[in-house]
Motif scaffolding. Structure first.
Motif, PDB file in Angstrom:
ATOM      1  N   GLY A 123      47.842  38.309  49.280  1.00 46.89           N
ATOM      2  CA  GLY A 123      48.334  37.532  49.774  1.00 46.89           C
ATOM      3  C   GLY A 123      47.376  35.955  49.547  1.00 46.89           C
ATOM      4  O   GLY A 123      47.965  34.373  50.270  1.00 46.89           O
ATOM      5  N   LEU A 124      47.513  35.927  48.470  1.00 50.48           N
ATOM      6  CA  LEU A 124      47.422  35.012  47.410  1.00 50.48           C
ATOM      7  C   LEU A 124      48.696  34.374  47.228  1.00 50.48           C
ATOM      8  O   LEU A 124      49.659  35.283  46.305  1.00 50.48           O
ATOM      9  CB  LEU A 124      46.157  35.267  46.105  1.00 50.48           C
ATOM     10  N   PRO A 125      48.371  32.911  46.882  1.00 49.53           N
ATOM     11  CA  PRO A 125      49.594  32.303  46.709  1.00 49.53           C
ATOM     12  C   PRO A 125      50.504  33.104  44.887  1.00 49.53           C
ATOM     13  O   PRO A 125      49.158  32.794  43.905  1.00 49.53           O
ATOM     14  CB  PRO A 125      50.245  31.016  46.601  1.00 49.53           C
ATOM     15  N   GLY A 126      51.325  33.540  45.066  1.00 49.68           N
ATOM     16  CA  GLY A 126      51.779  33.488  43.321  1.00 49.68           C
ATOM     17  C   GLY A 126      51.878  34.853  42.870  1.00 49.68           C
ATOM     18  O   GLY A 126      51.387  35.098  41.626  1.00 49.68           O
ATOM     19  N   VAL A 127      50.565  35.976  43.843  1.00 47.06           N
ATOM     20  CA  VAL A 127      50.474  37.550  43.439  1.00 47.06           C
ATOM     21  C   VAL A 127      51.370  38.410  43.958  1.00 47.06           C
ATOM     22  O   VAL A 127      51.440  38.512  45.523  1.00 47.06           O
ATOM     23  CB  VAL A 127      48.841  37.289  43.513  1.00 47.06           C
ATOM     24  N   GLY A 128      51.521  39.272  43.272  1.00 45.44           N
ATOM     25  CA  GLY A 128      52.809  39.827  43.625  1.00 45.44           C
ATOM     26  C   GLY A 128      51.755  41.301  43.600  1.00 45.44           C
ATOM     27  O   GLY A 128      50.823  41.467  43.387  1.00 45.44           O
ATOM     28  N   GLU A 129      52.203  42.614  43.674  1.00 44.75           N
ATOM     29  CA  GLU A 129      51.977  43.350  43.693  1.00 44.75           C
ATOM     30  C   GLU A 129      50.967  44.275  41.570  1.00 44.75           C
ATOM     31  O   GLU A 129      49.478  44.553  42.060  1.00 44.75           O
ATOM     32  CB  GLU A 129      53.081  44.876  43.932  1.00 44.75           C
ATOM     33  N   LYS A 130      52.358  43.377  41.030  1.00 46.38           N
ATOM     34  CA  LYS A 130      51.664  44.596  39.802  1.00 46.38           C
ATOM     35  C   LYS A 130      50.392  43.270  39.150  1.00 46.38           C
ATOM     36  O   LYS A 130      48.993  44.067  38.912  1.00 46.38           O
ATOM     37  CB  LYS A 130      52.843  44.009  38.884  1.00 46.38           C
ATOM     38  N   THR A 131      49.867  42.194  39.360  1.00 42.14           N
ATOM     39  CA  THR A 131      48.885  41.103  39.279  1.00 42.14           C
ATOM     40  C   THR A 131      47.817  41.813  39.995  1.00 42.14           C
ATOM     41  O   THR A 131      46.548  41.604  40.170  1.00 42.14           O
ATOM     42  CB  THR A 131      49.618  39.702  39.512  1.00 42.14           C
ATOM     43  N   ALA A 132      48.166  41.648  42.038  1.00 39.90           N
ATOM     44  CA  ALA A 132      47.062  42.439  42.692  1.00 39.90           C
ATOM     45  C   ALA A 132      46.497  43.615  42.300  1.00 39.90           C
ATOM     46  O   ALA A 132      45.275  43.706  41.746  1.00 39.90           O
ATOM     47  CB  ALA A 132      47.813  42.402  44.051  1.00 39.90           C
ATOM     48  N   GLU A 133      47.377  44.345  41.901  1.00 36.49           N
ATOM     49  CA  GLU A 133      46.986  45.795  41.332  1.00 36.49           C
ATOM     50  C   GLU A 133      45.640  45.381  39.099  1.00 36.49           C
ATOM     51  O   GLU A 133      44.702  46.345  39.768  1.00 36.49           O
ATOM     52  CB  GLU A 133      48.050  46.951  40.454  1.00 36.49           C
ATOM     53  N   ARG A 134      46.800  44.378  39.062  1.00 38.62           N
ATOM     54  CA  ARG A 134      45.439  44.231  37.323  1.00 38.62           C
ATOM     55  C   ARG A 134      43.696  43.774  37.959  1.00 38.62           C
ATOM     56  O   ARG A 134      43.150  43.681  38.067  1.00 38.62           O
ATOM     57  CB  ARG A 134      46.456  43.256  37.114  1.00 38.62           C
ATOM     58  N   PHE A 135      44.318  42.924  39.741  1.00 36.93           N
ATOM     59  CA  PHE A 135      42.936  42.254  39.617  1.00 36.93           C
ATOM     60  C   PHE A 135      42.143  42.903  40.471  1.00 36.93           C
ATOM     61  O   PHE A 135      40.313  43.272  40.307  1.00 36.93           O
ATOM     62  CB  PHE A 135      42.897  41.286  41.171  1.00 36.93           C
ATOM     63  N   ALA A 136      42.543  43.393  40.968  1.00 38.36           N
ATOM     64  CA  ALA A 136      41.998  44.720  41.987  1.00 38.36           C
ATOM     65  C   ALA A 136      40.760  46.033  40.969  1.00 38.36           C
ATOM     66  O   ALA A 136      40.094  45.678  40.956  1.00 38.36           O
ATOM     67  CB  ALA A 136      42.559  45.833  42.977  1.00 38.36           C
ATOM     68  N   PHE A 137      41.244  45.766  39.370  1.00 38.21           N
ATOM     69  CA  PHE A 137      41.238  47.157  38.733  1.00 38.21           C
ATOM     70  C   PHE A 137      40.088  45.763  37.812  1.00 38.21           C
ATOM     71  O   PHE A 137      38.808  46.759  37.275  1.00 38.21           O
ATOM     72  CB  PHE A 137      42.256  48.138  37.774  1.00 38.21           C
ATOM     73  N   GLN A 138      40.235  45.433  37.762  1.00 36.37           N
ATOM     74  CA  GLN A 138      39.190  43.902  36.975  1.00 36.37           C
ATOM     75  C   GLN A 138      38.509  44.417  37.923  1.00 36.37           C
ATOM     76  O   GLN A 138      36.590  44.454  37.651  1.00 36.37           O
ATOM     77  CB  GLN A 138      40.154  43.274  36.372  1.00 36.37           C
TER      78      GLN A 138
ATOM     79  N   LEU B 211      36.424  46.131  40.088  1.00 34.42           N
ATOM     80  CA  LEU B 211      36.175  47.676  40.302  1.00 34.42           C
ATOM     81  C   LEU B 211      35.452  47.634  38.756  1.00 34.42           C
ATOM     82  O   LEU B 211      34.419  48.474  39.284  1.00 34.42           O
ATOM     83  CB  LEU B 211      37.080  48.296  39.504  1.00 34.42           C
ATOM     84  N   LYS B 212      35.288  46.758  38.306  1.00 26.07           N
ATOM     85  CA  LYS B 212      34.700  46.940  37.316  1.00 26.07           C
ATOM     86  C   LYS B 212      33.699  46.202  37.998  1.00 26.07           C
ATOM     87  O   LYS B 212      32.331  45.819  36.542  1.00 26.07           O
ATOM     88  CB  LYS B 212      35.215  46.760  35.945  1.00 26.07           C
ATOM     89  N   TRP B 213      33.259  45.615  37.963  1.00 25.86           N
ATOM     90  CA  TRP B 213      32.197  44.222  38.340  1.00 25.86           C
ATOM     91  C   TRP B 213      31.090  44.872  39.006  1.00 25.86           C
ATOM     92  O   TRP B 213      31.001  46.214  39.731  1.00 25.86           O
ATOM     93  CB  TRP B 213      32.976  43.129  38.972  1.00 25.86           C
ATOM     94  N   PRO B 214      29.801  44.254  38.702  1.00 29.28           N
ATOM     95  CA  PRO B 214      28.564  45.035  38.930  1.00 29.28           C
ATOM     96  C   PRO B 214      28.072  44.784  40.847  1.00 29.28           C
ATOM     97  O   PRO B 214      28.580  43.680  41.322  1.00 29.28           O
ATOM     98  CB  PRO B 214      27.542  44.529  38.637  1.00 29.28           C
ATOM     99  N   LYS B 215      27.687  45.595  41.197  1.00 29.46           N
ATOM    100  CA  LYS B 215      27.391  45.900  42.678  1.00 29.46           C
ATOM    101  C   LYS B 215      27.250  43.984  43.243  1.00 29.46           C
ATOM    102  O   LYS B 215      27.491  43.165  44.189  1.00 29.46           O
ATOM    103  CB  LYS B 215      26.462  46.479  43.495  1.00 29.46           C
ATOM    104  N   GLU B 216      26.004  43.551  42.906  1.00 28.26           N
ATOM    105  CA  GLU B 216      25.241  41.840  42.816  1.00 28.26           C
ATOM    106  C   GLU B 216      27.060  40.700  42.982  1.00 28.26           C
ATOM    107  O   GLU B 216      27.037  39.730  44.022  1.00 28.26           O
ATOM    108  CB  GLU B 216      25.101  41.405  41.527  1.00 28.26           C
TER     109      GLU B 216
END
Ligand SMILES: [Zn+2]
Length: 198
Positions: free
Chosen positions: A16-31, A33-38
């Protein structure tokens, strides 16, 4: 193999963010996933607080926090100069130059003859009222140097010509098609100082 449903949900939300397509969204999502819960909780609570913590000034249309609008504070700003900008985002760019001490009016968009977008949703009535009530002497059309920006400037010129104000437009030393998003503060500051009569 199928992605887990919640991951798909996250990817869809990021798209839903401007300029973010499928591939970029996937990259962001996997990144993410690595974040700590806080860190995830901080992001979540920041996002959910947006409607309560940010609002638009009912007078100028600028984006503000929970305090009165500083850009409408006439002890700090000069109401004889009013800059019309298309979006709330443009105000930050323009005001960040430190060149302009007048007041702003966020129009809420641009006319787009090609896309058939007319004046619906534009804050024109408030604009006329403010110009009359505040004793504005100069109206600066601080609009993108694009076809839509030009169409809107022409329209506003006709709309406001019966009022007793000088109309000027930013003197963009920019190629046609330039939008505020891509203009640096120095160029914008020069465009403001060198504005010409519209
Ligand atoms: Zn305001």
């Amino acid at each position: 193999m199928h992605l887990p449903p919640h991951l798909l949900k996250l990817i869809t939300a990021l798209k839903g963010l401007p300029g973010v397509g499928e591939k970029t969204a996937e990259r962001f999502a996997f990144q993410i996933l690595k974040w700590p819960k806080e860190r995830l909780q901080t992001l979540a609570s920041t996002l959910s607080a947006v409607p309560d913590e940010l609002r638009h000034c009912s007078v100028c249309g600028c984006l503000i926090g929970n305090t009165p609008c500083g850009l409408c504070d006439l002890s700090q700003r000069d109401p004889t100069q009013l800059a019309i900008v298309a979006s709330d985002k443009d105000v930050f760019v323009l005001d960040g130059t430190g060149t302009f001490r007048g007041i702003y009016h966020v129009l809420g968009g641009l006319l787009s003859p090609i896309d058939g977008k007319g004046t619906e949703g534009l804050r024109l009535e408030q604009l006329r009222r403010r110009i009359a009530e505040l004793g504005v002497k100069e109206v600066i059309l601080a609009l993108d140097s694009t076809l839509d920006g030009d169409a809107t400037a022409l329209f506003l010129k006709r709309e406001l010509e019966s009022l007793d104000v000088t109309l000027s437009r930013l003197a963009f030393g920019l190629p046609l098609g330039s939008s505020f998003d891509y203009v640096d503060a120095g160029t914008l500051s020069r465009a403001l100082s060198g504005r010409s009569r519209a």
